[in-house]
Design a protein around this motif. Sequence first.
Motif, PDB file in Angstrom:
ATOM      1  N   PHE A   8       0.921  -1.144   0.036  1.00 43.70           N
ATOM      2  CA  PHE A   8       0.032   0.002   0.156  1.00 43.70           C
ATOM      3  C   PHE A   8       0.809   1.315   0.035  1.00 43.70           C
ATOM      4  O   PHE A   8       1.971   1.242   0.909  1.00 43.70           O
ATOM      5  N   LYS A 340     -11.630   6.696  16.697  1.00 41.12           N
ATOM      6  CA  LYS A 340     -11.071   5.678  16.008  1.00 41.12           C
ATOM      7  C   LYS A 340      -9.391   6.255  15.606  1.00 41.12           C
ATOM      8  O   LYS A 340      -8.670   5.497  15.557  1.00 41.12           O
ATOM      9  N   VAL A 341      -9.528   7.530  15.099  1.00 44.12           N
ATOM     10  CA  VAL A 341      -8.309   8.073  14.622  1.00 44.12           C
ATOM     11  C   VAL A 341      -7.377   8.439  15.720  1.00 44.12           C
ATOM     12  O   VAL A 341      -6.208   7.694  15.758  1.00 44.12           O
ATOM     13  N   LEU A 344      -6.094   4.778  16.921  1.00 46.86           N
ATOM     14  CA  LEU A 344      -4.831   4.207  16.120  1.00 46.86           C
ATOM     15  C   LEU A 344      -3.742   4.949  16.182  1.00 46.86           C
ATOM     16  O   LEU A 344      -2.533   4.417  16.449  1.00 46.86           O
ATOM     17  N   ARG A 354       1.260  -0.087  13.095  1.00 45.22           N
ATOM     18  CA  ARG A 354       1.051   0.761  11.770  1.00 45.22           C
ATOM     19  C   ARG A 354      -0.049   1.662  11.777  1.00 45.22           C
ATOM     20  O   ARG A 354      -1.088   1.465  12.255  1.00 45.22           O
ATOM     21  N   PHE A 356      -2.018   4.977   9.871  1.00 46.83           N
ATOM     22  CA  PHE A 356      -2.473   5.430   8.530  1.00 46.83           C
ATOM     23  C   PHE A 356      -2.867   7.098   8.597  1.00 46.83           C
ATOM     24  O   PHE A 356      -3.327   7.535   9.750  1.00 46.83           O
ATOM     25  N   PRO A 357      -3.107   7.776   7.517  1.00 48.04           N
ATOM     26  CA  PRO A 357      -3.435   8.953   7.615  1.00 48.04           C
ATOM     27  C   PRO A 357      -4.958   9.295   8.242  1.00 48.04           C
ATOM     28  O   PRO A 357      -5.723   8.374   7.808  1.00 48.04           O
ATOM     29  N   ALA A 358      -4.960  10.004   9.068  1.00 51.47           N
ATOM     30  CA  ALA A 358      -6.574  10.244   9.693  1.00 51.47           C
ATOM     31  C   ALA A 358      -7.597  10.607   8.622  1.00 51.47           C
ATOM     32  O   ALA A 358      -7.233  11.483   7.494  1.00 51.47           O
ATOM     33  N   ARG A 359      -8.722  10.059   8.620  1.00 51.87           N
ATOM     34  CA  ARG A 359      -9.785  10.429   7.825  1.00 51.87           C
ATOM     35  C   ARG A 359     -11.109  10.459   8.785  1.00 51.87           C
ATOM     36  O   ARG A 359     -11.358   9.352   9.673  1.00 51.87           O
ATOM     37  N   TYR A 360     -11.907  11.232   8.654  1.00 54.45           N
ATOM     38  CA  TYR A 360     -12.955  11.590   9.377  1.00 54.45           C
ATOM     39  C   TYR A 360     -14.346  11.541   8.647  1.00 54.45           C
ATOM     40  O   TYR A 360     -14.211  11.785   7.553  1.00 54.45           O
TER      41      TYR A 360
ATOM     42  N   ASP B  51      -5.111  -5.096   0.976  1.00 56.81           N
ATOM     43  CA  ASP B  51      -4.053  -5.130   2.427  1.00 56.81           C
ATOM     44  C   ASP B  51      -4.940  -5.348   3.626  1.00 56.81           C
ATOM     45  O   ASP B  51      -5.862  -4.358   4.045  1.00 56.81           O
ATOM     46  N   TYR B  57      -8.294  -1.109   9.369  1.00 53.42           N
ATOM     47  CA  TYR B  57      -8.371   0.379   9.836  1.00 53.42           C
ATOM     48  C   TYR B  57      -9.712   0.933   8.952  1.00 53.42           C
ATOM     49  O   TYR B  57     -10.418   1.648   9.662  1.00 53.42           O
ATOM     50  N   SER B  60     -13.193   0.534  10.087  1.00 50.28           N
ATOM     51  CA  SER B  60     -13.650   1.170  11.352  1.00 50.28           C
ATOM     52  C   SER B  60     -14.607   2.396  11.028  1.00 50.28           C
ATOM     53  O   SER B  60     -15.788   2.421  11.862  1.00 50.28           O
ATOM     54  N   ARG B 110     -13.932   8.876  -1.677  1.00 46.98           N
ATOM     55  CA  ARG B 110     -12.393   9.074  -1.501  1.00 46.98           C
ATOM     56  C   ARG B 110     -11.705   7.831  -1.443  1.00 46.98           C
ATOM     57  O   ARG B 110     -10.314   7.949  -1.015  1.00 46.98           O
TER      58      ARG B 110
END
Lengths: 424, 131
Positions: A8, A340-341, A344, A354, A356-360, B51, B57, B60, B110
């Motif tokens: 990824f 959840k952000v 993580l 691991r 990943f970039p935050a997304r809301y 993946d 992730y 969620s 997105r």
Amino acid sequence: MRIHRRDFVLGASATIGLTTLAAPAVLGQGKPRVVVIGGGPGGATAAKYIARDSQGAIDVTLVEPSRSYTTCFHSNLYLGGYRSYESITHGYDKLAAHGVKLVHAAAAAIDREKKQVALADGTRLGYDRAIVAPGIDLKYDSVPGWGRDHEKTMPHAWKPGEQTSLLKARLDAVPDGGVIVVIAPPNPYRCPPGPYERVSMMAHALKQSGRTKCKIFVIDPKDSFSKQGLFQQGWERHYPGMVEWLGPKTHDGLKSVDPASGTVKTGFESYERCALVNVIPAQMAGQIARDAGLANETGFCPVKPESMQSANDANLYVLGDATIAGDMPKSSFAANSQAKVAALMIRGELQNARTFPARYNNTCWSLIETDDAVKVGGRYEAKDGKIAAVETFVSKTDETPETRRQTQAENMGWYAGIVTDVFG
Amino acid sequence: MPQIGFRRTGVRPGGTMPLGGAVACLAALAAFLCQALPGSAHSTDSGIEGDPALGAYLSSECVACHQASGVQVAGIPAIVGWPRDQFVAVMQSYRDGHRDNPVMHNVASRLTDEEIAALAVHFGNLKPTGQ
């Protein structure tokens, strides 16, 4: 299906993950500890996700005085008679199965120097990271003539529990022809469409019981409000003559209320002997966050948009209604998403997980009348130093009845889903 | 480039879906697809292996509405245990606007192909456990 491994590609905003992979702050110092203050949708979600996903590698304690949580979301549906009180009340027992330690006590203070949360009984809980999710406090001095002593006479019902039941009991007792005044809050506040869904549910309950001579006046300090066109169209369609919304230009300001006589005075009118006055005052972050120095002059807490970390303390994360979350509204969906952000990122820091970039994400559904629901929502990312809306949507006024019915079905399904995600 | 495996017109006007026997037993999926795909669904493999960590992730976000147990309540369909290619096709159709639910379009728009593949693996591996 063709199978080939492809790593990824994190993309432009991968620095968060790569940074946290480099040097976990407390690895090698025993089991890292996370203390979560507040068992609402933000705090309970974060506690569950960290405990579950770390599989015992992180010690997670949730500090919450109540044994159960009655949700603000869908409390308007309780008011309208669509839901029972029991159906919007949830226990914390299932969180233990994920490894969350529950401490049913009030958190009194955060000692940022010693990295400890002090409980009301003097117990101190050490932490490597703490999550602060206290929700809102009401500004009892924001409505002239009204205060904490009057919340039983003129209920706010803007915090879940006893106040919710009280407001319903008072609504049920309103006689036909009675006047109800709802005093709406200034921005920013918990649940932007909430006051207007509440008005809809009040009108529904009155109409259902034949009390159509009642009138609900909404005294609003704002010039406009969430889903305004949709609500106002719905009120005219379903509750003709029963709801009147007044913005500041048409009431000239709320001057005072008198709980003893049931009076509400604006610059232009005096509403006397009201059968029910629902005061929804101005709001601020919960006290423990403000006392810990996490709030700014607005009364709410700035956070780093890529992580929900407090802007004032790298060991603290703030979630939900207590935060300044950029374009995100103060909603349970938003708090759950933010949790959840944070979960993580904290596992990245403490467990080398691991990241990943935050997304809301957020969606707010509102019920106007049976099978007539609307929604507003958006997705958000860290951008230009804040949590910025990337794309938003809102229901349209010309939707078909079938679309509105489906929207309400979504609303009910979402509720079942999110309480399972938070408490299940 | 992954092929968009979804046609809108010209196939099976009766609404029967060429989904295969394994899928036919998934009543929730079938009901959902019947409702959402009035024509037909042809899914194809996007050629990307998902993946699992990324899928976990990203999932969620989904489970704020869709229950990980596979329980379906009211207007939120169950999404666990779907064949991966069908999951990919459905998400691509939301992303591309062929389906117009604004919540799902908002979520899917997105997502990259890699992210959709990751979600397909994650939810595809889940077994319905709820009551």
